[in-house]
Design a protein around this motif. Structure first.
Motif, PDB file in Angstrom:
ATOM      1  N   ALA A 249       5.444  -2.736 -11.349  1.00 51.14           N
ATOM      2  CA  ALA A 249       4.783  -1.182 -11.461  1.00 51.14           C
ATOM      3  C   ALA A 249       4.975  -0.043 -10.520  1.00 51.14           C
ATOM      4  O   ALA A 249       5.200   0.949 -10.739  1.00 51.14           O
ATOM      5  N   GLY A 250       5.117  -0.740  -9.242  1.00 54.02           N
ATOM      6  CA  GLY A 250       4.932  -0.068  -8.024  1.00 54.02           C
ATOM      7  C   GLY A 250       6.359   0.569  -7.970  1.00 54.02           C
ATOM      8  O   GLY A 250       6.537   1.956  -7.613  1.00 54.02           O
ATOM      9  N   ILE A 251       7.270  -0.095  -8.318  1.00 56.10           N
ATOM     10  CA  ILE A 251       8.833   0.359  -8.145  1.00 56.10           C
ATOM     11  C   ILE A 251       8.936   1.566  -9.156  1.00 56.10           C
ATOM     12  O   ILE A 251       9.553   2.540  -8.807  1.00 56.10           O
ATOM     13  N   PHE A 252       8.305   1.197 -10.407  1.00 60.66           N
ATOM     14  CA  PHE A 252       8.317   2.272 -11.602  1.00 60.66           C
ATOM     15  C   PHE A 252       7.948   3.534 -10.921  1.00 60.66           C
ATOM     16  O   PHE A 252       8.303   4.759 -11.210  1.00 60.66           O
ATOM     17  N   THR A 253       6.588   3.469 -10.439  1.00 59.06           N
ATOM     18  CA  THR A 253       5.922   4.532  -9.836  1.00 59.06           C
ATOM     19  C   THR A 253       6.615   5.264  -8.781  1.00 59.06           C
ATOM     20  O   THR A 253       6.811   6.308  -8.917  1.00 59.06           O
ATOM     21  N   LEU A 254       7.203   4.759  -8.081  1.00 60.32           N
ATOM     22  CA  LEU A 254       7.907   5.271  -6.993  1.00 60.32           C
ATOM     23  C   LEU A 254       9.232   5.731  -7.547  1.00 60.32           C
ATOM     24  O   LEU A 254       9.602   7.118  -6.842  1.00 60.32           O
TER      25      LEU A 254
END
Length: 250
Positions: A188-193
């Motif tokens: 989820a963090g990768i998608f957000t970044l």
């Protein structure tokens, strides 16, 4: 594998929004848990719709389109898109957490479908604050703020789901907590970044500030209730969205 991932995304999308995609969505507890990593992407789609409206007004009809009407329209459209799901969670959470009762009684109050005075007052103030912040954001930055807002709001819910215990023995929200794996927050963090980096430093700073605020709110509520609930996940989204707008203002 790809089909399964697409199915998990659709499950999350159709839960978090009222936009119909497929009648074959997987509503199993495992699918709910696997869908959590896609929450920021769902926020990105919501953000595109909101930002697109603001950008269209900015480019074509800003001089004749009242800004106050735009701010009200954006808030209403987001509520329509999500079906008011997170608003309901916010009101239930406020009713319970600020009731001044025992932990067990707080959880009972939050399960009550009726809205109390604290919830109604809190939601009114939330909408007023969102409305004021939208008006205060420079029109040139508004589309970016409206895109970042739901992305970070959903990422904050991922943090609450994966990093805090669940307060109830059962419930729909527990399926998100129980069936999310260790990689959920990282994906989820990768998608957000990936969604925020193209927008520059302002978007990244707003995201960091809002996620930090969300973590503090989640910690406070977790200490009160002994963990999270499905209602709290919705409340976290709402307060984080306000924090994003505030970061763009200041």
């Amino acid at each position: 594998m790809v089909k399964k991932l697409c199915g998990d995304f659709i499950t999350g999308f159709q839960f978090l929004t009222r936009i119909y995609v497929s009648k074959h969505a997987d509503w199993s507890p495992e699918a709910f848990g696997r869908s959590v990593k896609f929450f920021p992407l769902v926020g990105g789609i919501i953000g595109i719709l909101l930002a697109g409206l603001a950008y269209g007004v900015q480019q074509y009809k800003f001089e004749v389109f009242p800004m106050h009407l735009l701010a009200a329209s954006l808030i209403i459209i987001e509520i329509v898109i999500t079906g008011g799901l997170h608003c309901d969670g916010f009101m239930d959470t406020i009713d319970g957490v600020f009731s001044g009762r025992s932990r067990e009684r707080m959880l009972e109050i939050m399960k009550d479908s009726r809205i109390g005075a604290f919830g109604a007052i809190g939601f009114s103030l939330l909408i007023l604050l969102k409305y004021s912040l939208i008006l205060d954001i420079p029109i040139g930055k508004l589309p970016a703020a409206l895109f970042v807002m739901p992305v970070i709001g959903r990422m904050a819910s991922v943090v609450a789901i994966t990093k805090f215990p669940y307060a109830r023995a059962n419930g729909l929200g527990k399926t998100f907590f129980q069936y999310s794996d260790k990689t959920t927050i990282y994906i989820a963090g990768i998608f957000t970044l990936a969604l925020l980096i193209p927008l520059g430093n302002t978007a990244l700073i707003a995201g960091i500030v809002a996620i930090s605020w969300a973590a503090l709110v989640a910690r406070y509520i977790s200490n009160k209730l002994g963990g999270m609930t499905g209602d709290v996940y919705g409340a976290i989204i709402e307060v984080t969205e306000v924090a994003v707008l505030m970061a763009f203002v200041f």
